[in-house]
Every structure is written in structure tokens, then in C-alpha cells.
Design a protein around this motif. Structure first.
Motif, PDB file in Angstrom:
ATOM      1  N   ASP A  69       0.816  -1.227   0.000  1.00 51.61           N
ATOM      2  CA  ASP A  69       0.000   0.000   0.000  1.00 51.61           C
ATOM      3  C   ASP A  69       0.843   1.267   0.000  1.00 51.61           C
ATOM      4  O   ASP A  69       0.515   2.242  -0.669  1.00 51.61           O
ATOM      5  N   TRP A  70       1.938   1.271   0.762  1.00 51.34           N
ATOM      6  CA  TRP A  70       2.783   2.458   0.821  1.00 51.34           C
ATOM      7  C   TRP A  70       3.375   2.773  -0.551  1.00 51.34           C
ATOM      8  O   TRP A  70       3.361   3.916  -1.000  1.00 51.34           O
ATOM      9  N   PHE A  71       3.889   1.755  -1.231  1.00 52.27           N
ATOM     10  CA  PHE A  71       4.472   1.976  -2.561  1.00 52.27           C
ATOM     11  C   PHE A  71       3.400   2.373  -3.558  1.00 52.27           C
ATOM     12  O   PHE A  71       3.632   3.215  -4.427  1.00 52.27           O
ATOM     13  N   LEU A  72       2.221   1.774  -3.449  1.00 49.67           N
ATOM     14  CA  LEU A  72       1.124   2.110  -4.356  1.00 49.67           C
ATOM     15  C   LEU A  72       0.752   3.581  -4.228  1.00 49.67           C
ATOM     16  O   LEU A  72       0.585   4.280  -5.228  1.00 49.67           O
ATOM     17  N   GLU A  73       0.669   4.071  -3.001  1.00 53.44           N
ATOM     18  CA  GLU A  73       0.349   5.478  -2.786  1.00 53.44           C
ATOM     19  C   GLU A  73       1.450   6.378  -3.333  1.00 53.44           C
ATOM     20  O   GLU A  73       1.181   7.376  -4.015  1.00 53.44           O
ATOM     21  N   GLN A  74       2.692   6.037  -3.067  1.00 50.51           N
ATOM     22  CA  GLN A  74       3.814   6.824  -3.563  1.00 50.51           C
ATOM     23  C   GLN A  74       3.846   6.837  -5.092  1.00 50.51           C
ATOM     24  O   GLN A  74       4.048   7.881  -5.718  1.00 50.51           O
ATOM     25  N   TYR A  75       3.614   5.708  -5.692  1.00 49.59           N
ATOM     26  CA  TYR A  75       3.625   5.608  -7.155  1.00 49.59           C
ATOM     27  C   TYR A  75       2.504   6.454  -7.767  1.00 49.59           C
ATOM     28  O   TYR A  75       2.703   7.165  -8.750  1.00 49.59           O
ATOM     29  N   ALA A  76       1.316   6.376  -7.177  1.00 51.66           N
ATOM     30  CA  ALA A  76       0.181   7.153  -7.684  1.00 51.66           C
ATOM     31  C   ALA A  76       0.443   8.650  -7.547  1.00 51.66           C
ATOM     32  O   ALA A  76       0.119   9.430  -8.445  1.00 51.66           O
ATOM     33  N   ARG A  77       1.061   9.063  -6.451  1.00 51.06           N
ATOM     34  CA  ARG A  77       1.366  10.476  -6.258  1.00 51.06           C
ATOM     35  C   ARG A  77       2.407  10.958  -7.270  1.00 51.06           C
ATOM     36  O   ARG A  77       2.280  12.047  -7.826  1.00 51.06           O
ATOM     37  N   GLU A  78       3.439  10.168  -7.520  1.00 49.39           N
ATOM     38  CA  GLU A  78       4.519  10.594  -8.414  1.00 49.39           C
ATOM     39  C   GLU A  78       4.116  10.567  -9.885  1.00 49.39           C
ATOM     40  O   GLU A  78       4.444  11.481 -10.640  1.00 49.39           O
ATOM     41  N   HIS A  79       3.416   9.538 -10.289  1.00 49.06           N
ATOM     42  CA  HIS A  79       3.154   9.361 -11.720  1.00 49.06           C
ATOM     43  C   HIS A  79       1.809   9.920 -12.182  1.00 49.06           C
ATOM     44  O   HIS A  79       1.658  10.276 -13.346  1.00 49.06           O
ATOM     45  N   TYR A  80       0.830   9.948 -11.296  1.00 52.08           N
ATOM     46  CA  TYR A  80      -0.505  10.380 -11.710  1.00 52.08           C
ATOM     47  C   TYR A  80      -0.964  11.640 -10.983  1.00 52.08           C
ATOM     48  O   TYR A  80      -2.111  12.054 -11.123  1.00 52.08           O
TER      49      TYR A  80
END
Length: 93
Positions: A69-80
Motif C-alpha cells: 500500500d505504501w508503494f502504491l500510494e507513492q507511485y500514484a502520487r509521483e506518476h498520476y
């Protein structure tokens, strides 16, 4: 014996060798020029294969990390550019 007399003359040897080389390089179905082109194409395709295998490895790693979940949130913030409701995002370029 007839062939012996035929090949004694150097000019006939040179002509015969030249014709043979011409047939091998140009007129034959599997000529040297076509073999060289195919070798170049094989090298190009192998380079593409290596690129895509590396890309698959990278994407598989990201996919495995997205289960967290932590990586998913970080990825969504950075890329989208996703954000929480109470946040404000400032883009710096």
C-alpha cells in the motif's frame, strides 16, 4: 585431360574464379549479400529482445511492489499526481 588444358591458361582460371565469386555474392538464392542483411537483422532483433526482457523485469518488479500500500500510494502520487483531499500539490519544474 580436356579440363587440364582448359585450366592451364591463367586467364581462364581468373575468369572462372570471378564468375564463381559473382554467382556466390549476387545471383545465388542464398548469396553473401542476403546473408549479411539477415545477420544485421538478427543482431537488431537480439538487441530488441534484450531491451524488452529488461523492460519486463522492471515492470515485474514494479508490479510486485505495487502490492504494498505504501508503494502504491507513492507511485500514484509521483506518476498520476494524485493527492489526498486535504492536500495541495505544487509542481516544480
Amino acid at each position: 585431360m580436356i579440363l587440364g588444358k582448359f585450366f592451364k591458361d591463367r586467364r581462364l582460371w581468373l575468369i572462372t574464379i570471378a564468375v564463381f565469386i559473382l554467382v556466390i555474392t549476387v545471383f545465388d538464392k542464398n548469396n553473401l549479400i542476403e546473408a549479411w542483411r539477415l545477420k544485421q537483422k538478427i543482431n537488431e532483433l537480439e538487441a530488441q529482445k534484450d531491451y524488452y526482457q529488461n523492460k519486463i523485469t522492471e515492470d515485474s518488479t514494479i508490479l510486485e511492489n505495487l502490492k504494498d500500500d505504501w508503494f502504491l500510494e507513492q507511485y500514484a502520487r509521483e506518476h498520476y499526481l494524485m493527492k489526498r483531499e486535504d492536500e495541495t500539490i505544487y509542481l516544480l519544474k
